[in-house]
Design an enzyme around this catalytic site. Structure first.
Site, PDB file in Angstrom:
ATOM      1  CG  ASP A  84      -1.886  36.770  -3.203  1.00 41.36           C
ATOM      2  OD1 ASP A  84      -2.237  36.223  -2.152  1.00 41.36           O
ATOM      3  OD2 ASP A  84      -0.703  36.795  -3.588  1.00 41.36           O
ATOM      4  CB  SER A  85      -0.750  39.260   0.431  1.00 45.11           C
ATOM      5  OG  SER A  85      -0.106  38.060   0.044  1.00 45.11           O
ATOM      6  CG  HIS A  90       4.276  32.695  -2.655  1.00 45.02           C
ATOM      7  ND1 HIS A  90       3.113  33.354  -2.349  1.00 45.02           N
ATOM      8  CD2 HIS A  90       5.193  33.671  -2.924  1.00 45.02           C
ATOM      9  CE1 HIS A  90       3.318  34.661  -2.431  1.00 45.02           C
ATOM     10  NE2 HIS A  90       4.570  34.873  -2.774  1.00 45.02           N
ATOM     11  CB  CYS A 146       1.169  28.979   0.940  1.00 49.19           C
ATOM     12  SG  CYS A 146       1.938  30.565   0.561  1.00 49.19           S
ATOM     13  CD  GLU A 203       6.751  37.684  -2.528  1.00 48.12           C
ATOM     14  OE1 GLU A 203       7.124  38.850  -2.579  1.00 48.12           O
ATOM     15  OE2 GLU A 203       5.608  37.305  -2.813  1.00 48.12           O
ATOM     16  CB  CYS A 229      -4.329  35.534  -0.274  1.00 45.67           C
ATOM     17  SG  CYS A 229      -3.185  35.721   1.109  1.00 45.67           S
TER      18      CYS A 229
HETATM   19  N1  DGL Z   1      -0.480  34.539  -0.576  1.00 47.96           N
HETATM   20  C1  DGL Z   1      -0.196  34.151   0.771  1.00 47.96           C
HETATM   21  C2  DGL Z   1      -0.902  32.822   1.119  1.00 47.96           C
HETATM   22  O1  DGL Z   1      -1.445  32.133   0.267  1.00 47.96           O
HETATM   23  C3  DGL Z   1       1.258  34.061   1.087  1.00 47.96           C
HETATM   24  C4  DGL Z   1       2.029  35.362   0.982  1.00 47.96           C
HETATM   25  C5  DGL Z   1       1.962  36.264   2.192  1.00 47.96           C
HETATM   26  O2  DGL Z   1       2.402  35.870   3.302  1.00 47.96           O
HETATM   27  O3  DGL Z   1       1.468  37.370   2.026  1.00 47.96           O
HETATM   28  O4  DGL Z   1      -0.928  32.469   2.272  1.00 47.96           O
END
Ligand code: DGL
Length: 274
Positions: free
Chosen positions: A11-12, A195, A193, A159, A74
């Site tokens: 993931d990012s 999060h 997403c 975050e 992600c």
């Molecule tokens: N993990 C990213 C997603 O599911 C969101 C976080 C980011 O913007 O890096 O889209």
């Protein structure tokens, strides 16, 4: 001792931990390696080219650490990089490796939940502007009407540990109002997403009780279990030692604290430089 060949989860940043948590619940027997690219997060507001370059680099790191199967946990990276990696990079450089994303498993089943045929998708700007959800849903359920809303403030709220605050209420209500203004018949919403599951309790305050809210963790876990059943040649290349190793491209101290919140138990990560 045989070589560990973990399932890679990328993931990012922290968000993919909400997916990993459900995968481990469903498939505890395997070894896992999580990589969060926290040094370069967020991906949600970056260009296609940048997200593709970053994602490929991280996937290649996981390949180099003996992962034969990688889940891109992600939405933004799945929307912007997965197809090119699957269609161009794997056949050319890694024909025996596989990479799966998080968008397809959700779009394959969403039609089973909606009675009105009106579905909402909430995601980052990047995910929404890629149109990946409407395009994928169209393949499985062409009769559905899909309405999207980008929620750029939701990731920063989570975050920064502000997801229980009144600021979170403000932005959640605002984006849901925008979504329902596009259609008041929406009866199913995809949290597109990683999060957003942390905001689910607050989201429920602003949606009708009978509306279905789809979080991806369990759906992706179910889909991975099915994939491994259908692909014994890959399943046998995923070792079963019940371990989870965490890596971050940023500072370990920052990562451990927030990651434990996302994962629901203590996380002790190692640093991985590029
Ligand atoms: N993990 C990213 C997603 O599911 C969101 C976080 C980011 O913007 O890096 O889209």
């Amino acid at each position: 001792m045989s070589l560990k060949q973990p399932i890679g989860v990328f993931d990012s940043g922290y968000g993919g931990l909400t997916i990993l948590k459900e995968i481990v619940k469903k498939l505890p027997q395997y070894d896992y390696l999580y990589l969060g690219d926290n040094a370069r997060t967020p991906y949600g507001s970056r260009s296609f080219e940048t997200v593709y370059q970053y994602t490929l680099q991280c996937v290649e790191k996981l390949f180099a650490m003996n992962c034969n199967l990688v889940i891109i946990a992600c939405n933004t990276a799945s929307a912007k990089a997965l197809r090119t990696i699957q269609q161009v990079d794997l056949p050319k450089k890694y024909p025996d490796k596989r990479v799966l994303g998080v968008i397809r498993p959700t779009t394959e089943i969403v039609g089973k939940y909606s009675k009105t045929g009106h579905v909402g998708v909430l995601g980052t700007k990047g995910t929404v502007s890629s149109n990946s959800y409407p395009i994928e849903i169209e393949k499985f359920f062409p009769e559905l009407n899909v309405y999207q809303e980008a929620c750029p403030m939701w990731v920063p709220l989570v975050e920064n540990n502000e997801y229980k605050s009144s600021a979170a209420d403000y932005f959640i209500k605002k984006n849901l109002d925008n979504l329902f203004a596009k259609s008041d018949k929406i009866d199913t919403i995809i949290l597109g997403c990683t999060h957003y599951p942390l905001l689910a309790e607050k989201i429920k305050k602003y949606i009708p009780e009978n509306l279905t809210l789809l979080s991806q963790g369990e759906i992706v876990a179910e889909s991975l279990a099915d994939y491994l059943k259908r692909h014994p040649e890959m399943e046998t290349k995923c070792t079963k030692g019940e371990t989870i190793d965490f890596y971050t491209s940023d500072s370990v101290e920052n990562f451990n604290e927030a990651a434990s919140r996302f994962f629901g138990q203590e996380v002790k990560a190692r640093h991985l430089g590029f």
